[in-house]
Motif scaffolding. Structure first.
Motif, PDB file in Angstrom:
ATOM      1  N   GLY A 160       0.813  -1.215   0.000  1.00 35.03           N
ATOM      2  CA  GLY A 160       0.000   0.000   0.000  1.00 35.03           C
ATOM      3  C   GLY A 160       0.843   1.261   0.000  1.00 35.03           C
ATOM      4  N   PRO A 161       0.188   2.397   0.107  1.00 31.30           N
ATOM      5  CA  PRO A 161       0.892   3.677   0.175  1.00 31.30           C
ATOM      6  C   PRO A 161       1.227   4.004   1.621  1.00 31.30           C
ATOM      7  N   THR A 162       1.917   5.095   1.862  1.00 25.23           N
ATOM      8  CA  THR A 162       1.877   5.691   3.194  1.00 25.23           C
ATOM      9  C   THR A 162       1.213   7.054   3.059  1.00 25.23           C
ATOM     10  N   HIS A 163       0.669   7.541   4.168  1.00 25.47           N
ATOM     11  CA  HIS A 163       0.056   8.877   4.239  1.00 25.47           C
ATOM     12  C   HIS A 163       0.844   9.708   5.229  1.00 25.47           C
ATOM     13  N   GLU A 164       1.362  10.810   4.749  1.00 29.96           N
ATOM     14  CA  GLU A 164       2.117  11.726   5.604  1.00 29.96           C
ATOM     15  C   GLU A 164       1.251  12.947   5.845  1.00 29.96           C
ATOM     16  N   PRO A 165       0.835  13.183   7.100  1.00 33.20           N
ATOM     17  CA  PRO A 165      -0.116  14.269   7.342  1.00 33.20           C
ATOM     18  C   PRO A 165       0.483  15.651   7.094  1.00 33.20           C
ATOM     19  N   ALA A 179       3.679 -20.404   4.686  1.00 39.73           N
ATOM     20  CA  ALA A 179       4.488 -19.483   5.483  1.00 39.73           C
ATOM     21  C   ALA A 179       3.663 -18.851   6.599  1.00 39.73           C
ATOM     22  N   ARG A 180       4.356 -18.380   7.623  1.00 39.07           N
ATOM     23  CA  ARG A 180       3.776 -17.434   8.581  1.00 39.07           C
ATOM     24  C   ARG A 180       4.007 -16.053   7.984  1.00 39.07           C
ATOM     25  N   VAL A 181       2.950 -15.260   7.851  1.00 33.64           N
ATOM     26  CA  VAL A 181       3.052 -14.016   7.093  1.00 33.64           C
ATOM     27  C   VAL A 181       2.654 -12.818   7.942  1.00 33.64           C
ATOM     28  N   THR A 182       3.546 -11.821   7.995  1.00 30.39           N
ATOM     29  CA  THR A 182       3.227 -10.529   8.595  1.00 30.39           C
ATOM     30  C   THR A 182       3.106  -9.518   7.454  1.00 30.39           C
ATOM     31  N   LEU A 183       1.970  -8.840   7.408  1.00 29.83           N
ATOM     32  CA  LEU A 183       1.691  -7.868   6.352  1.00 29.83           C
ATOM     33  C   LEU A 183       1.558  -6.488   6.992  1.00 29.83           C
ATOM     34  N   VAL A 184       2.519  -5.620   6.716  1.00 34.72           N
ATOM     35  CA  VAL A 184       2.456  -4.246   7.228  1.00 34.72           C
ATOM     36  C   VAL A 184       1.836  -3.400   6.126  1.00 34.72           C
ATOM     37  N   ALA A 185       0.632  -2.902   6.399  1.00 39.08           N
ATOM     38  CA  ALA A 185      -0.161  -2.271   5.344  1.00 39.08           C
ATOM     39  C   ALA A 185      -0.390  -0.798   5.629  1.00 39.08           C
ATOM     40  N   GLY A 186      -0.127   0.013   4.635  1.00 42.38           N
ATOM     41  CA  GLY A 186      -0.549   1.400   4.674  1.00 42.38           C
ATOM     42  C   GLY A 186      -2.046   1.480   4.450  1.00 42.38           C
ATOM     43  N   PRO A 187      -2.592   2.703   4.385  1.00 42.43           N
ATOM     44  CA  PRO A 187      -4.037   2.861   4.229  1.00 42.43           C
ATOM     45  C   PRO A 187      -4.544   2.371   2.867  1.00 42.43           C
ATOM     46  N   ASN A 234       7.302   6.425   8.845  1.00 42.84           N
ATOM     47  CA  ASN A 234       7.960   6.140  10.124  1.00 42.84           C
ATOM     48  C   ASN A 234       7.254   5.004  10.865  1.00 42.84           C
ATOM     49  N   GLU A 235       5.905   5.023  10.839  1.00 38.54           N
ATOM     50  CA  GLU A 235       5.171   3.929  11.485  1.00 38.54           C
ATOM     51  C   GLU A 235       5.442   2.607  10.776  1.00 38.54           C
ATOM     52  N   MET A 236       5.535   2.653   9.436  1.00 41.23           N
ATOM     53  CA  MET A 236       5.813   1.425   8.682  1.00 41.23           C
ATOM     54  C   MET A 236       7.203   0.902   9.036  1.00 41.23           C
ATOM     55  N   ALA A 237       8.173   1.806   9.125  1.00 39.79           N
ATOM     56  CA  ALA A 237       9.544   1.404   9.483  1.00 39.79           C
ATOM     57  C   ALA A 237       9.566   0.752  10.862  1.00 39.79           C
ATOM     58  N   PHE A 253       9.987  19.972   3.684  1.00 34.58           N
ATOM     59  CA  PHE A 253      10.040  18.530   3.470  1.00 34.58           C
ATOM     60  C   PHE A 253      11.261  17.918   4.146  1.00 34.58           C
ATOM     61  N   GLU A 254      11.030  16.750   4.751  1.00 34.84           N
ATOM     62  CA  GLU A 254      12.116  15.968   5.339  1.00 34.84           C
ATOM     63  C   GLU A 254      12.089  14.580   4.727  1.00 34.84           C
ATOM     64  N   ARG A 255      13.257  13.997   4.474  1.00 37.48           N
ATOM     65  CA  ARG A 255      13.312  12.656   3.898  1.00 37.48           C
ATOM     66  C   ARG A 255      12.805  11.623   4.895  1.00 37.48           C
ATOM     67  N   ASN A 256      12.002  10.694   4.398  1.00 35.91           N
ATOM     68  CA  ASN A 256      11.585   9.562   5.218  1.00 35.91           C
ATOM     69  C   ASN A 256      12.670   8.489   5.225  1.00 35.91           C
ATOM     70  N   PRO A 257      12.645   7.619   6.245  1.00 35.50           N
ATOM     71  CA  PRO A 257      13.597   6.496   6.241  1.00 35.50           C
ATOM     72  C   PRO A 257      13.316   5.577   5.060  1.00 35.50           C
ATOM     73  N   ASP A 258      14.356   5.000   4.493  1.00 34.89           N
ATOM     74  CA  ASP A 258      14.183   3.993   3.436  1.00 34.89           C
ATOM     75  C   ASP A 258      14.148   2.619   4.108  1.00 34.89           C
ATOM     76  N   ILE A 259      12.976   2.044   4.137  1.00 33.22           N
ATOM     77  CA  ILE A 259      12.762   0.812   4.908  1.00 33.22           C
ATOM     78  C   ILE A 259      13.545  -0.351   4.289  1.00 33.22           C
ATOM     79  N   LEU A 260      13.495  -0.464   2.983  1.00 31.00           N
ATOM     80  CA  LEU A 260      14.232  -1.546   2.307  1.00 31.00           C
ATOM     81  C   LEU A 260      15.737  -1.408   2.527  1.00 31.00           C
ATOM     82  N   ALA A 261      16.252  -0.189   2.347  1.00 28.83           N
ATOM     83  CA  ALA A 261      17.696   0.018   2.523  1.00 28.83           C
ATOM     84  C   ALA A 261      18.107  -0.235   3.971  1.00 28.83           C
TER      85      ALA A 261
END
Ligand code: CTP
Ligand code: CA
Length: 218
Positions: A20-25, A53-61, A79-82, A123-131
């Motif tokens: 999903g996406p993320t929403h930045e307020p 598999a055991r699956v954890t799904l972190v989902a944006g809105p 940030n919450e996704m990270a 604007f501030e850069r968000n963390p890169d979760i994959l990196a």
């Protein structure tokens, strides 16, 4: 009695998926968002469950039902996704499908009024979760990212593979109408080269990816 699934290929494996996406307020009623329906990530989570598999799904809105058997964690911001991803470790396989907003702003507590003029967003850069996972002490053994690209698809994906220290990047050609649709055009980019997949439904892309994963860890 109903037949139990005999697909045991990922039994005992923890698969972590973002979708999903993320929403930045910006203020209480406005957000910065990305165009992502979440369909591809949810399809991958469902296919991983089907393989045991055991699956954890972190989902944006997103407005999608949780696939049966999936442990879903809902988040809004990058940030919450990270944080949710870090909290879900360790994982054997991580598949980062989310379209994470690259930037956030410090949100206003009160609604911005248009007559006050154009908002001065810093604007501030968000963390890169994959990196972050690529360099994490608990780096998943198989780390997979997506790259939605409109041009220079494979070149851009190859540079993301290296920059983020991922094992595979599924480069998705999103020129045209892929975003939000039901089909994807994928090029699988790994250190060994590029594999072009036929255009397929998101469900078929998901099960093909799970086939590849099962092969590579067996
Ligand atoms: N990704 C992530 N966290 C971010 C941004 C991206 O985990 N803050 C992941 C995505 O989930 C995807 C991969 O990185 O698996 C590529 O995302 P993409 O937006 O294509 O890459 P970026 O590095 O943000 O580059 P671009 O400037 O093309 O947006
Ligand atoms: Ca991005």
């Amino acid at each position: 009695t109903p037949a139990l699934s005999n697909d045991q290929r990922l039994v005992g494996k923890h698969v972590l998926v973002t979708a999903g996406p993320t929403h930045e307020p910006i203020d209480p009623v406005r957000v910065i968002a990305n165009k992502s329906s979440g369909k591809q990530g949810f399809a991958i989570a469902a296919a991983a469950v089907k393989a045991g598999a055991r699956v954890t799904l972190v989902a944006g809105p997103v407005s999608l039902a949780t696939p049966a058997g999936v442990n879903r964690i809902d988040v809004q911001t990058a940030n919450e996704m990270a944080d949710a991803v870090a909290g879900a470790l360790p994982a054997d396989i991580a598949i980062m499908v989310a379209a994470v907003a690259d930037w956030r702003v410090a949100p206003s507590d009160v609604k911005l009024k248009k007559d006050a003029g154009a908002p001065d967003l810093q604007f501030e850069r968000n963390p890169d979760i994959l990196a972050t996972l690529g360099e994490h002490p608990e780096r998943p053994g198989l780390l997979i990212g997506f790259a939605a690209e409109t041009n220079d698809v494979v070149a851009n994906a190859t540079s993301k593979l290296e920059r983020k220290k991922a094992d595979w990047i599924l480069a998705n050609d999103v020129s045209g109408d892929v975003m939000g649709g039901d089909r994807n055009r994928i090029h699988l980019v790994t250190a060994d080269g590029v594999e072009d997949w036929d255009e397929a439904s998101k469900a078929d892309v998901a099960s093909h990816l799970i086939d590849k994963i099962a092969e590579s860890i067996s």
